[in-house]
Write an enzyme that holds these catalytic residues in place. Sequence first.
Site, short mmCIF file in Angstrom:
data_model
loop_
_atom_site.label_atom_id
_atom_site.label_comp_id
_atom_site.label_asym_id
_atom_site.label_seq_id
_atom_site.Cartn_x
_atom_site.Cartn_y
_atom_site.Cartn_z
N THR A 9 2.32 -8.64 1.88
CA THR A 9 2.54 -8.57 0.46
C THR A 9 1.83 -9.56 -0.40
O THR A 9 1.77 -10.74 -0.12
CB THR A 9 4.04 -8.69 0.13
N LYS B 31 6.28 -1.86 -2.48
CA LYS B 31 7.08 -3.08 -2.58
C LYS B 31 7.49 -3.40 -4.01
O LYS B 31 7.95 -4.50 -4.28
CB LYS B 31 6.29 -4.24 -2.00
N SER C 175 1.92 -13.60 0.55
CA SER C 175 0.79 -14.21 1.25
C SER C 175 -0.44 -14.37 0.39
O SER C 175 -1.16 -15.36 0.48
CB SER C 175 0.44 -13.38 2.49
N THR D 16 -3.52 -9.01 2.61
CA THR D 16 -3.46 -8.19 1.40
C THR D 16 -4.49 -7.08 1.52
O THR D 16 -5.60 -7.31 1.98
CB THR D 16 -3.78 -9.06 0.15
N GLY E 73 9.60 -6.67 -7.71
CA GLY E 73 8.71 -6.63 -6.56
C GLY E 73 9.18 -7.64 -5.54
O GLY E 73 9.76 -8.67 -5.91
N CYS F 113 -7.68 -12.46 0.97
CA CYS F 113 -6.51 -12.70 1.83
C CYS F 113 -6.42 -11.62 2.91
O CYS F 113 -6.36 -10.43 2.59
CB CYS F 113 -5.24 -12.71 0.97
#
Length: 178
Positions: A8, A40, A131, A169, A52, A166
């Site tokens: 996420t 999410k 993250s 992601t 979220g 990331c």
Amino acid sequence: MREQIRSTTILSVRRDGAVALGGDGQVTIGNTVAKQDAVKIRKLSGGKVLAGFAGSAADAFALIERFEKKLGEHPDNLRRAAIELAKDWRTDRMLRRLEAMLVVADSQCSLIVGGGGDVIEPSDGIAAIGSGGAFAASAAKALLAHSPLAASAIVEASLRIAGEVCIYTNQQIKVETL
């Protein structure tokens, strides 16, 4: 030992009276992508509140369910509902074990809600968790300062940028606006 679930990037941006909240769809267990299209983010309270979550999905759903109850007890008062959830979260033995965070927003404010009793209202209108949250927030800050983009376009572009940097992601992005 249980493998850490990482997932996420959730981002909320406020601009020109609008608020947008978005999230990516990736769920990662260890070094493996377990799901690419998880949703999410949610609209709550008859579509007046965006929420979220980042962290354990089961924990996050439990928190969103509790948060919806708090919204019912404190209609049209997002701050109060978030504070009441945070108080319960910090003091309740079962809730204290939950490993998740929330970003919630309505037409008036955006908040980050955490299990340590945290209820944070970002001063710049950017709220990010997960993250890739720091990557998305950095991109959003730059776009807010140097572009005329609407809140929803900033959220989408920032999440895409986070997805390029990331490893937790991805580019499966969902954005909601108020």
